[in-house]
Design a protein around this motif. Structure first.
Motif, PDB file in Angstrom:
ATOM      1  N   GLN A  80       0.829  -1.198   0.000  1.00  0.00           N
ATOM      2  CA  GLN A  80       0.000   0.000   0.000  1.00  0.00           C
ATOM      3  C   GLN A  80       0.872   1.261   0.000  1.00  0.00           C
ATOM      4  OE1 GLN A  80      -3.310   0.097  -0.290  1.00  0.00           O
ATOM      5  NE2 GLN A  80      -3.436   2.330  -0.192  1.00  0.00           N
ATOM      6  N   GLU A  81       1.958   1.236   0.758  1.00  0.00           N
ATOM      7  CA  GLU A  81       2.840   2.395   0.850  1.00  0.00           C
ATOM      8  C   GLU A  81       3.542   2.676  -0.490  1.00  0.00           C
ATOM      9  OE1 GLU A  81       2.745  -0.123   3.006  1.00  0.00           O
ATOM     10  OE2 GLU A  81       1.755   0.941   4.668  1.00  0.00           O
ATOM     11  N   ARG A  82       3.965   1.635  -1.186  1.00  0.00           N
ATOM     12  CA  ARG A  82       4.590   1.827  -2.500  1.00  0.00           C
ATOM     13  C   ARG A  82       3.585   2.403  -3.486  1.00  0.00           C
ATOM     14  NH1 ARG A  82       8.149  -3.261  -4.461  1.00  0.00           N
ATOM     15  NH2 ARG A  82       8.486  -1.769  -6.167  1.00  0.00           N
ATOM     16  N   TYR A  83       2.376   1.915  -3.424  1.00  0.00           N
ATOM     17  CA  TYR A  83       1.273   2.399  -4.261  1.00  0.00           C
ATOM     18  C   TYR A  83       1.008   3.882  -3.977  1.00  0.00           C
ATOM     19  CZ  TYR A  83      -3.808   2.348  -5.617  1.00  0.00           C
ATOM     20  OH  TYR A  83      -5.058   2.586  -6.124  1.00  0.00           O
ATOM     21  N   ALA A  84       0.903   4.232  -2.692  1.00  0.00           N
ATOM     22  CA  ALA A  84       0.640   5.618  -2.298  1.00  0.00           C
ATOM     23  C   ALA A  84       1.776   6.542  -2.724  1.00  0.00           C
ATOM     24  CB  ALA A  84       0.429   5.700  -0.788  1.00  0.00           C
ATOM     25  N   GLN A  85       3.017   6.079  -2.588  1.00  0.00           N
ATOM     26  CA  GLN A  85       4.160   6.913  -2.951  1.00  0.00           C
ATOM     27  C   GLN A  85       4.297   7.047  -4.462  1.00  0.00           C
ATOM     28  OE1 GLN A  85       6.126   8.597  -0.574  1.00  0.00           O
ATOM     29  NE2 GLN A  85       6.590   9.683  -2.479  1.00  0.00           N
ATOM     30  N   GLN A  86       4.008   5.963  -5.178  1.00  0.00           N
ATOM     31  CA  GLN A  86       4.107   5.993  -6.641  1.00  0.00           C
ATOM     32  C   GLN A  86       3.197   7.075  -7.220  1.00  0.00           C
ATOM     33  OE1 GLN A  86       3.047   2.290  -8.530  1.00  0.00           O
ATOM     34  NE2 GLN A  86       3.307   3.084 -10.593  1.00  0.00           N
TER      35      GLN A  86
END
Length: 412
Positions: free
Chosen positions: A237-243
């Motif tokens: 989820q964090e990678r998705y949010a940062q992307q």
């Protein structure tokens, strides 16, 4: 020579008009706001709005295109976004989902492709759907639908290249469908199919490029995943949010031009901690209260506006009905709206002209004031309360021209 001079002047005029349109000039809201004004009850608000009927209009960030202009154009398409900008929306929304190869695309829901695109009409792509089309079970004697037709097709079922083969359509389906073609029908009577010949779906990066060209601010919503996270092993989820935020940086977009949204408070808190330049104006879509929630009873709120402010949230965005109530037979700010202001939160709301005719009570978005909205003109009464008494800084709308007209008339 004179003829050549005239040609050069004409070309220059044309180029100037195109540049002006991209910069937000020549805003056209169409006849709807004027129709709504004529339909209002006589009074000071109607009189004040009438006084603006001949004024030129400008783009305004108070007017937010909800998925573009989906009352008449397929949502999250190039055509829908351009229509919203033409109607003066100063902020446009790309709801962000991810594909099988982890590319970001504009879709309201990760798994809405069966109802918002033509995927079921493309057999090789329909075969990739998480749940293929299943026809309805209908009682042959009565015609009653015993089990509705279903299909679930997700962006994560497709690569971005496959996604780009799709065409956007009006968000609808026919629960009594016996075939995929019948399933893709069902557009409500108060919407239209007039502008569905084209429906250019967009990646998130493409939306950023378009919005920059149109000269508007941007409000991407990080959609809650319909598949388990981490996706494919390590896409958290964090990678998705940062992307999502990284794609604005890569495009050279200043954080002040971006209002990142999420229904997940955890996403807002992640941005505040890890990317505060963008987190500072992240928008928490507060739909917390839909189980037992009452906009006038603080004991039903969780979290409360004060708790959100204490967590660092700066902007909250609940649906229309949460911000209003009925007092003495009139629309008035709700206790929630007053509490949000007291907590120092800025407020955005959604979505005007979304769920049907006010003559029928307006549907879900107007549920707290359904007893006092009776006709189309009451739309402006609600907008006026939201703007002048609640103090919202922006209103999402499926037909942004209405909000654009009001904002221009009232100097917002």
């Amino acid at each position: 020579m004179r003829f050549k001079t005239l040609i050069v002047a004409a070309v220059a005029c044309l180029l100037a008009s195109v540049a002006g349109a991209m910069a937000g000039e020549n805003v056209q809201v169409g006849p709807r706001p004027y129709y709504l004004i004529e339909n209002m009850d006589d009074g000071p608000l109607k009189d004040s709005l009438r006084m603006c009927e001949e004024r030129p209009l400008q783009r305004t960030a108070f007017s937010i295109g909800h998925r573009g202009a989906p009352m008449q154009f397929p949502e999250h398409t190039k055509e829908s976004y351009e229509a919203a900008a033409r109607m003066g929306a100063g902020v446009l929304e790309c709801d962000v989902a991810f594909t099988k190869d982890r590319q970001l695309v504009c879709r309201h829901s990760q798994c809405d492709l069966a109802t918002t695109t033509n995927i079921l009409a493309i057999p090789e792509l329909a075969a990739k759907c998480s749940k293929p089309f299943t026809p309805a079970k209908v009682d042959p004697a009565t015609g009653e639908v015993l089990e509705p037709a279903t299909a679930m097709c997700c962006t994560s079922d497709l690569t971005v290249e496959e996604f780009k083969r799709l065409k956007g359509k009006m968000d609808a389906f026919n629960p009594a469908a016996a075939t995929p073609e019948e399933f893709m029908a069902g557009t409500p009577a108060w919407r239209t199919e007039l502008y569905t010949a084209t429906g250019t779906v967009m990646t998130h990066k493409e939306s950023i490029a378009l919005f920059k060209k149109l000269g508007v601010k941007m409000t991407p919503e990080l959609k809650t995943s319909n598949v388990a996270m981490p996706f494919d092993g390590d896409y958290t989820q964090e990678r998705y949010a940062q992307q999502m935020l990284d794609e604005y940086r890569q495009a050279g977009v200043d954080p002040s031009m971006v209002f990142a949204q999420s229904f997940r408070l955890a996403d807002i808190l992640y941005w505040l901690k890890n990317d505060p330049d963008f987190g500072a104006q992240a928008v928490f879509l507060d739909e917390d209260g839909l189980k037992g929630f009452n906009q006038d009873k603080p004991e039903t709120w969780a979290p409360t506006p004060a708790e959100l402010a204490a967590d660092g949230v700066k902007i909250v965005a609940p649906p229309l009905w949460v911000l209003v109530t009925v007092e003495d037979g009139r629309i008035a700010p709700s206790a929630y709206a007053r509490a949000a202001k007291d907590a120092g939160l800025k407020i955005i709301t959604w979505s005007l002209e979304r769920s049907g005719l006010l003559a029928d009570g307006g549907g879900w978005y107007y549920q707290s004031v359904k007893d006092v909205v009776r006709k189309p003109g009451d739309m402006f009464t609600l907008v006026d309360v939201l703007a002048q008494q609640v103090g919202v800084i922006g209103i999402f709308s499926d037909w942004p021209g209405t909000v654009t007209y009001y904002a221009n008339c009232k100097g917002l």
